[in-house]
Design a protein around this motif. Structure first.
Motif, PDB file in Angstrom:
ATOM      1  N   SER A  14       0.818  -1.201   0.000  1.00 36.78           N
ATOM      2  CA  SER A  14       0.000   0.000   0.000  1.00 36.78           C
ATOM      3  C   SER A  14       0.854   1.254   0.000  1.00 36.78           C
ATOM      4  O   SER A  14       1.845   1.345   0.727  1.00 36.78           O
ATOM      5  CB  SER A  14      -0.922   0.012   1.224  1.00 36.78           C
ATOM      6  N   ASN A  15       0.468   2.216  -0.865  1.00 35.05           N
ATOM      7  CA  ASN A  15       1.117   3.521  -0.904  1.00 35.05           C
ATOM      8  C   ASN A  15       2.616   3.459  -1.177  1.00 35.05           C
ATOM      9  O   ASN A  15       3.399   4.218  -0.621  1.00 35.05           O
ATOM     10  CB  ASN A  15       0.861   4.286   0.403  1.00 35.05           C
ATOM     11  N   VAL A  16       3.039   2.524  -2.019  1.00 36.99           N
ATOM     12  CA  VAL A  16       4.442   2.456  -2.408  1.00 36.99           C
ATOM     13  C   VAL A  16       4.504   2.320  -3.923  1.00 36.99           C
ATOM     14  O   VAL A  16       3.557   1.900  -4.570  1.00 36.99           O
ATOM     15  CB  VAL A  16       5.181   1.261  -1.750  1.00 36.99           C
ATOM     16  N   SER A  39      -0.204  13.643  -5.229  1.00 36.24           N
ATOM     17  CA  SER A  39      -1.405  13.861  -4.435  1.00 36.24           C
ATOM     18  C   SER A  39      -1.841  12.573  -3.741  1.00 36.24           C
ATOM     19  O   SER A  39      -1.701  11.470  -4.296  1.00 36.24           O
ATOM     20  CB  SER A  39      -2.543  14.364  -5.322  1.00 36.24           C
ATOM     21  N   GLU A  40      -2.396  12.713  -2.556  1.00 42.10           N
ATOM     22  CA  GLU A  40      -2.897  11.543  -1.836  1.00 42.10           C
ATOM     23  C   GLU A  40      -4.118  10.945  -2.529  1.00 42.10           C
ATOM     24  O   GLU A  40      -4.510   9.813  -2.228  1.00 42.10           O
ATOM     25  CB  GLU A  40      -3.261  11.916  -0.399  1.00 42.10           C
ATOM     26  N   TYR A  96      -8.851   9.356  -9.193  1.00 45.17           N
ATOM     27  CA  TYR A  96      -8.289  10.574  -9.770  1.00 45.17           C
ATOM     28  C   TYR A  96      -8.602  11.746  -8.837  1.00 45.17           C
ATOM     29  O   TYR A  96      -9.466  11.653  -7.959  1.00 45.17           O
ATOM     30  CB  TYR A  96      -8.849  10.832 -11.181  1.00 45.17           C
ATOM     31  N   ARG A  97      -7.892  12.845  -9.002  1.00 44.83           N
ATOM     32  CA  ARG A  97      -8.123  14.019  -8.151  1.00 44.83           C
ATOM     33  C   ARG A  97      -9.509  14.585  -8.420  1.00 44.83           C
ATOM     34  O   ARG A  97      -9.887  14.819  -9.562  1.00 44.83           O
ATOM     35  CB  ARG A  97      -7.051  15.075  -8.420  1.00 44.83           C
ATOM     36  N   LEU A  98     -10.256  14.798  -7.363  1.00 41.93           N
ATOM     37  CA  LEU A  98     -11.629  15.268  -7.500  1.00 41.93           C
ATOM     38  C   LEU A  98     -11.673  16.780  -7.712  1.00 41.93           C
ATOM     39  O   LEU A  98     -10.804  17.518  -7.242  1.00 41.93           O
ATOM     40  CB  LEU A  98     -12.429  14.880  -6.262  1.00 41.93           C
ATOM     41  N   ALA A  99     -12.713  17.212  -8.410  1.00 42.75           N
ATOM     42  CA  ALA A  99     -12.874  18.633  -8.703  1.00 42.75           C
ATOM     43  C   ALA A  99     -13.320  19.394  -7.466  1.00 42.75           C
ATOM     44  O   ALA A  99     -14.032  18.866  -6.606  1.00 42.75           O
ATOM     45  CB  ALA A  99     -13.900  18.806  -9.815  1.00 42.75           C
TER      46      ALA A  99
END
Length: 282
Positions: A14-16, A39-40, A96-99
């Motif tokens: 996870s997260n790598v 971005s997280e 994906y990054r949210l608006a």
């Protein structure tokens, strides 16, 4: 014993970055929350089948949520279904990054999809998959799949797209003549102050239908005719453009269905048609 060891090691995945791992292509591997950006929010789940190789194809899943909400967990059901129907295919489920009001979806969400493919390319030798991909997107995710697949896939790696209730043409009068349209539906995509009257070119830019060419991926489309968010005109508009460019496509309209949450009968029919489409075209 092997399963116990996997469960103990699972959090390490996870997260790598995947290129920090040595993934045996003989094993079936699940990688949760792999980072593909700073971005997280830029996370993917990667599902790799056993005995994969340079010919292993990959489904890429894009969730809906009006560009400003939702997560890859909404597509977990699709992951399960695809693993049953296509056990030899890889699957990538995308966050994906949210608006936000300050940061609309376009172009950052297209940039995110581009970054996902860059991540997969960078880790090609580790993942052991091919360069052939198919999109499955729902609602806003379907819009992004079509927009990227028709307009931003410079290497033509997207071979097929399943569009489930995705907007395709924001210049359609069914949108532009809707008094609620500019302030409610597109503010998350292009920004709250960007109306069709003020900036029609932007509405063209974010409309997948305007990117269709003879090289566009084969496409299957599903729409409800009483959808309160995506006009029933959208599917036929895209089909007409695909037909004109001689791109193989299938369009299915369901007279009594709205924006998702469809009946069991409709859901079953969509699944069968989608699976047959991918078996024949991907």
């Amino acid at each position: 014993m092997k399963k116990i060891i996997f469960l103990i090691l699972f959090p390490i995945f996870s997260n790598v970055s995947a290129n920090a791992q040595n993934l045996n292509p003989k094993d079936s591997i699940t990688l949760k929350n792999v980072s593909y950006g700073k971005s997280e929010e830029q996370l993917i789940d990667v599902f790799l089948p056993a005995d994969r190789n340079s010919k292993t194809k990959t489904f890429v899943l894009l969730h809906g949520g009006g560009w400003q909400k939702g997560s890859k967990s909404k597509m977990d059901y699709m992951v399960r279904n695809l693993k049953n129907e296509f056990p030899n295919y890889a699957i990538v489920n995308v966050n994906y990054r949210l608006a936000t009001a300050e940061s609309p979806a376009f172009p950052k969400q297209i940039d995110d999809i581009t970054a996902v493919f860059e991540h997969l390319k960078t880790n090609e030798s580790n993942y052991k998959i091919s360069k052939d991909f198919a999109f499955i997107g729902s609602s806003a995710g379907a819009h992004l799949a079509l927009l990227y697949g028709y307009g931003f896939d410079k290497n033509n790696n997207i071979k097929a797209i399943c569009d489930i209730i995705g907007p395709v043409d924001f210049t359609d009068p069914s949108y532009t003549l809707n008094p609620k349209f500019d302030v409610s539906q597109l503010k998350n995509l292009v920004g709250g102050e960007t109306t069709y009257a003020k900036n029609p070119d932007m509405y063209v830019k974010v409309s997948p239908v305007h990117y269709v060419s003879k090289k566009s991926p084969k496409t299957i489309m599903f729409y409800g005719e009483v959808d309160p968010l995506v006009p029933k005109t959208q599917g036929p508009i895209l089909k007409e453009k695909l037909d004109k460019n001689k791109v193989y496509n299938e369009l299915y309209l369901y007279p009594s269905e709205g924006h998702g949450r469809w009946s069991k009968g409709t859901t079953k029919d969509i699944q069968k048609k989608m699976y047959d489409f991918f078996r024949n075209n991907f």
